[in-house]
Design an enzyme around this catalytic site. Structure first.
Site, PDB file in Angstrom:
ATOM      1  N   CYS A  41      41.239  33.845  39.036  1.00  0.00           N
ATOM      2  CA  CYS A  41      40.072  33.664  38.158  1.00  0.00           C
ATOM      3  C   CYS A  41      38.938  34.638  38.491  1.00  0.00           C
ATOM      4  O   CYS A  41      37.920  34.649  37.819  1.00  0.00           O
ATOM      5  CB  CYS A  41      39.550  32.228  38.277  1.00  0.00           C
ATOM      6  SG  CYS A  41      40.671  31.004  37.608  1.00  0.00           S
ATOM      7  N   ASP A  43      37.104  34.971  41.532  1.00  0.00           N
ATOM      8  CA  ASP A  43      36.289  34.680  42.713  1.00  0.00           C
ATOM      9  C   ASP A  43      36.979  33.603  43.551  1.00  0.00           C
ATOM     10  O   ASP A  43      37.556  32.657  43.007  1.00  0.00           O
ATOM     11  CB  ASP A  43      34.898  34.179  42.325  1.00  0.00           C
ATOM     12  CG  ASP A  43      34.074  35.248  41.626  1.00  0.00           C
ATOM     13  OD1 ASP A  43      33.893  36.312  42.214  1.00  0.00           O
ATOM     14  OD2 ASP A  43      33.626  34.987  40.499  1.00  0.00           O
ATOM     15  N   CYS A  68      32.634  39.383  43.598  1.00  0.00           N
ATOM     16  CA  CYS A  68      31.672  40.426  43.271  1.00  0.00           C
ATOM     17  C   CYS A  68      30.499  40.442  44.246  1.00  0.00           C
ATOM     18  O   CYS A  68      30.445  39.662  45.199  1.00  0.00           O
ATOM     19  CB  CYS A  68      31.158  40.219  41.849  1.00  0.00           C
ATOM     20  SG  CYS A  68      30.268  38.665  41.640  1.00  0.00           S
ATOM     21  N   CYS A 112      28.309  32.047  41.011  1.00  0.00           N
ATOM     22  CA  CYS A 112      28.571  32.392  42.416  1.00  0.00           C
ATOM     23  C   CYS A 112      27.819  31.460  43.350  1.00  0.00           C
ATOM     24  O   CYS A 112      28.331  31.063  44.400  1.00  0.00           O
ATOM     25  CB  CYS A 112      28.170  33.841  42.675  1.00  0.00           C
ATOM     26  SG  CYS A 112      29.142  35.044  41.737  1.00  0.00           S
TER      27      CYS A 112
END
Length: 294
Positions: A41, A43, A68, A112
Site C-alpha cells: 500500500c 507505507d 515517503c 503518515c
C-alpha cells in the site's frame, strides 16, 4: 514537490532513533514492537519500545519505516515524543501532536502521522496481551475494502481532527483513495459525527445551565428576582382589581411587602398575600419564602 517544513526535512535526512531494539533479556525490562501498513500500500512502520515493567515507562523507542519523507519524519517524531512517558500517557499522544511536532504536514500526507499513532497502539496492546482484533478501533463494519478501513477508525479520525470532507478522510487514513465506491459512505459518517458533536454541545450546555440554576442565589440576586416576579406576574393582576403591592424588605426567607389600593383595605388581603403573592414567589424564586404585610 511537497511543501515540507524544515523540521520534516531535518528528520528525513537525519532521522533520530532509526533501527531496531534488541531484546537483551534484562531483568525488569521488556522489548516489544507494533507494526502497521504494508509495503504493497506504499507505507509500513514497525515501532519498537523498551519498557520498564514496574513503572510501565517507555525507556527507549526505535522505528523501521518504509515510506515517503513524511512517513520517516513522523516515525522519528513519534519516538522522540514518547520517550519517558508511561504507556497510558503514550496512548494519549495523537496524530495531531505528531504533526505539530513537525511544524505541520501537507494534508495529503497526514496519514503518515496517523500511521505512527496506530503503530504505537499496536505495540502497547501487544505488550499488554490485548489482540488488536478485539480493540475497539478495529470493530465495526468495513467501509473501505481497498485499504481495509473500518467505520470506527474513520469516525475516530473525523472526530480527533475535525474533518469535514471525504477528501480529508482519504488524506488521513487513505479510505476512499482506491476505487472510490465508499466516498458516499464516508460523507454519511462525517454528517453523523457532526450531528453527534452538535448533540454533545447541546447536552453539555444543558448540564451547565442546570448546574448554574442549582446554585443558591445571592441576596442581591434573590431580591432582584423577587422584584421581577412581583412587577411582571403579580402586580398586573392586582392592579386590574384596583390594588397594588410594593416590596418593602427581604430578610432571609421573609419577604415583607406593603399592600396598596383596594388590596390594603380588602377583607381578603390575607388570601392575596398567601395565594397571589407567596405561592407565586415560592414557585418562581424559592419554595421556602414566606410573605408578610407591613
Amino acid at each position: 514537490m511537497w511543501d515540507y517544513t524544515d523540521k520534516v526535512m531535518e528528520l528525513f535526512y537525519n532521522p533520530k532513533n532509526q533501527g531496531l531494539l534488541e531484546d537483551d533479556r534484562e531483568p525488569g525490562i521488556a522489548v516489544v514492537f507494533g507494526e502497521v501498513g504494508s509495503i504493497a500500500c506504499g507505507d509500513a512502520l514497525r515501532l519498537h519500545l523498551k519498557i520498564e515493567v514496574n513503572s510501565d515507562k517507555i525507556l527507549d523507542s526505535r522505528f523501521q519505516t518504509f515510506g515517503c519523507t513524511s512517513a520517516i519524519a513522523s516515525s522519528s517524531a513519534l519516538t522522540e515524543l514518547i520517550k519517558g512517558l508511561t504507556l497510558d500517557e503514550a496512548l494519549k499522544v495523537t496524530n495531531k501532536e505528531i504533526a505539530d511536532f513537525l511544524g505541520g504536514l501537507p494534508e495529503a500526507k497526514m496519514h503518515c502521522s496517523v500511521m505512527g499513532q496506530e503503530a504505537l497502539e499496536a505495540a502497547i496492546y501487544k505488550y499488554r496481551g490485548i489482540p488488536l482484533a478485539v480493540h475497539e478501533e478495529d470493530e465495526g463494519a468495513l467501509v473501505c475494502s481497498c485499504f481495509g478501513i473500518s467505520e470506527s477508525k474513520i469516525r475516530r479520525v473525523i472526530r480527533e481532527n475535525n474533518l469535514t470532507t471525504a477528501e480529508q478522510v482519504t488524506s488521513y487514513v487513505k479510505a476512499g483513495g482506491g476505487c472510490g465506491s465508499c466516498l458516499a459512505d464516508i460523507d454519511d459518517l462525517i454528517a453523523a459525527v457532526q450531528r453527534e458533536r452538535v448533540v454533545g454541545v447541546q447536552v453539555a450546555t444543558g448540564i451547565a445551565a442546570t448546574k448554574e440554576s442549582q446554585r443558591p442565589l445571592t441576596n442581591v440576586q434573590k431580591i432582584a428576582l423577587i422584584q421581577k416576579v412581583l412587577d411582571e406576574e403579580v402586580r398586573p393582576l392586582l392592579i386590574a382589581d384596583g390594588g397594588d403591592v410594593e416590596l418593602y424588605d427581604v430578610d432571609g426567607d421573609r419577604v415583607q411587602v406593603t399592600l396598596q389600593g383596594a388590596c390594603g383595605s380588602c377583607s381578603s388581603s390575607t388570601a392575596t398575600l398567601k395565594v397571589a403573592i407567596e405561592a407565586k414567589l415560592q414557585e418562581r424564586v424559592n419554595q421556602n419564602l414566606l410573605v408578610e404585610a407591613v
